[in-house]
Design a protein around this motif. Sequence first.
Motif, short mmCIF file in Angstrom:
data_model
loop_
_atom_site.label_atom_id
_atom_site.label_comp_id
_atom_site.label_asym_id
_atom_site.label_seq_id
_atom_site.Cartn_x
_atom_site.Cartn_y
_atom_site.Cartn_z
N ASP A 42 -74.44 35.47 91.39
CA ASP A 42 -75.52 35.62 92.38
C ASP A 42 -75.01 35.40 93.80
N PHE A 43 -73.86 34.76 93.91
CA PHE A 43 -73.39 34.35 95.23
C PHE A 43 -72.14 35.07 95.72
N ILE A 44 -71.33 35.55 94.79
CA ILE A 44 -70.02 36.04 95.21
C ILE A 44 -69.55 37.15 94.25
N ALA A 45 -68.77 38.08 94.80
CA ALA A 45 -68.18 39.13 93.96
C ALA A 45 -66.71 39.28 94.33
N PRO A 46 -65.85 39.51 93.34
CA PRO A 46 -64.43 39.67 93.64
C PRO A 46 -64.20 40.88 94.54
N GLY A 47 -63.35 40.70 95.53
CA GLY A 47 -63.08 41.78 96.48
C GLY A 47 -64.07 41.78 97.64
N LYS A 48 -65.16 41.01 97.49
CA LYS A 48 -66.16 40.93 98.56
C LYS A 48 -66.38 39.46 98.90
N PRO A 99 -56.95 14.39 94.06
CA PRO A 99 -57.57 14.70 95.36
C PRO A 99 -57.63 16.20 95.65
N GLU A 100 -56.67 16.98 95.14
CA GLU A 100 -56.65 18.42 95.44
C GLU A 100 -57.62 19.20 94.54
N ARG A 101 -58.37 18.52 93.71
CA ARG A 101 -59.39 19.12 92.83
C ARG A 101 -58.78 20.10 91.83
N THR A 102 -57.55 19.82 91.39
CA THR A 102 -56.98 20.62 90.30
C THR A 102 -57.17 19.86 88.99
N SER A 103 -56.74 20.45 87.87
CA SER A 103 -57.11 19.91 86.56
C SER A 103 -56.26 18.71 86.16
N THR A 104 -54.95 18.79 86.43
CA THR A 104 -54.10 17.59 86.40
C THR A 104 -53.31 17.66 87.71
N HIS A 105 -52.39 16.74 87.89
CA HIS A 105 -51.57 16.74 89.13
C HIS A 105 -50.59 17.92 89.16
N THR A 106 -50.35 18.56 88.00
CA THR A 106 -49.38 19.66 87.95
C THR A 106 -50.00 20.99 87.51
N LEU A 107 -51.17 20.94 86.90
CA LEU A 107 -51.77 22.14 86.29
C LEU A 107 -53.14 22.42 86.89
N SER A 108 -53.39 23.71 87.14
CA SER A 108 -54.69 24.10 87.66
C SER A 108 -55.29 25.13 86.70
N VAL A 109 -56.46 24.82 86.17
CA VAL A 109 -57.12 25.73 85.23
C VAL A 109 -58.49 26.08 85.78
N ALA A 110 -58.81 27.39 85.76
CA ALA A 110 -60.10 27.85 86.26
C ALA A 110 -60.64 28.91 85.30
N VAL A 111 -61.96 28.91 85.14
CA VAL A 111 -62.61 29.90 84.28
C VAL A 111 -63.05 31.06 85.16
N GLN A 112 -62.79 32.27 84.72
CA GLN A 112 -63.06 33.45 85.56
C GLN A 112 -64.07 34.37 84.88
N TYR A 113 -64.93 34.98 85.70
CA TYR A 113 -66.06 35.78 85.22
C TYR A 113 -66.04 37.13 85.91
N LEU A 114 -66.09 38.20 85.13
CA LEU A 114 -66.05 39.54 85.72
C LEU A 114 -67.12 40.40 85.04
N LEU A 115 -67.96 41.04 85.87
CA LEU A 115 -69.04 41.88 85.34
C LEU A 115 -68.50 43.28 85.03
N PRO A 116 -69.24 44.06 84.22
CA PRO A 116 -68.79 45.42 83.90
C PRO A 116 -68.53 46.21 85.19
N GLY A 117 -67.40 46.90 85.23
CA GLY A 117 -67.07 47.75 86.37
C GLY A 117 -66.40 47.01 87.52
N GLU A 118 -66.37 45.70 87.48
CA GLU A 118 -65.76 44.95 88.59
C GLU A 118 -64.24 44.92 88.49
N VAL A 119 -63.63 44.80 89.67
CA VAL A 119 -62.17 44.74 89.78
C VAL A 119 -61.83 43.53 90.64
N ALA A 120 -60.89 42.72 90.18
CA ALA A 120 -60.39 41.61 91.00
C ALA A 120 -59.10 42.08 91.67
#
Length: 325
Positions: free
Chosen positions: A61-67, A82-103
């Motif tokens: 509702d708030f953001i689209a990849p490429g826009k 402090p850097e808001r990553t998952s551990t001090h060495t690893l960063s994990v993020a969940v990604q969501y892409l709608l039909p037709g979208e391109v990152a």
Amino acid sequence: MEQPATRSVEELEQYLALVHAAGLDAPWSRPGPLIESKKTRVQSCVWRWAEIEPLLKRSADFIAPGKGTERRILRLANPGVPERTSTHTLSVAVQYLLPGEVAPVHRHSPNALRFMMRGQGAYTTVDGDKCLMKPGDLVLTPTPMMHGHGNEGSEPVIWFDGLDSPIVRYLEVLTQERQPADRQPIGVGARPQRLIHYRWQTAYAALLQLAELEANPFDDVLMEYVDPATGRSLFPTMACYVQMVRPGVHTRAHRQTSSAVYHVVRGAGCTVVDGVRHEWKEGDFFIIPPFARHEHANEGTDPAILFSLQDVPLLTALGLYREEE
Ligand SMILES: [Fe+2]
Ligand SMILES: [Fe+2]
């Protein structure tokens, strides 16, 4: 601090002022050992899929990849980092892409990987090579390969990305560059010189086969993904594993100097980390901080399948990997 009787406190203070003015530090002027032990700030925590999924979907509702953003992601932010990553060495993020979208296509100095979670029709291009990602597939984008994503299916797709960006940032070599065109031309890049697409079908069949042969007292049935050309971990900084905790199994506790991000692919169970019991089920994520004592258990009737990302190769390369019961 004790000082020789021939020198007054005032003389010492004057001397230290000169030391600081010269851009030097005299650590002996402060109490305590020269090299102090540091306790990890990384916390053991669980992120529930039941919480992640609706928030991830609402982010559309708030953001689209490429826009306005390159990737529509929600990162697993460890409250102790402090850097808001998952551990001090690893960063994990969940990604969501709608039909037709391109990152958009980009490349960066951190190594990255993605593990496909939900939906059909997603792809990743890696240096011009297009990998169609089915649930459970693992696709690598080693630095500095150009990569982009798209969803050609009819339903939204979800995967998670894992990066060694915290350590790359710490080393002050974090760079990122975007390709001007939105889509990476297919088949025009130099084809990746190594295996980058690990299919779930193959990995799961190998795990089932291993379960017939051997088990590990600390992880039950554990298999590492390796580069078939070298037999080594997938990245110099990160290793990936898939494991099965069979029904009724309660592993022995151990601790390792490495840290880990776990994803529950299937099933349910619990992990006790430094005496705290964390229940988990399909879709959840959890953390094992460095040197935290941990054990896994499956009290259900179906096998639990876990995928994990661990910084074992990094610690090993530095001569700092240790494991104890
Ligand atoms: Fe990327
Ligand atoms: Fe472990």
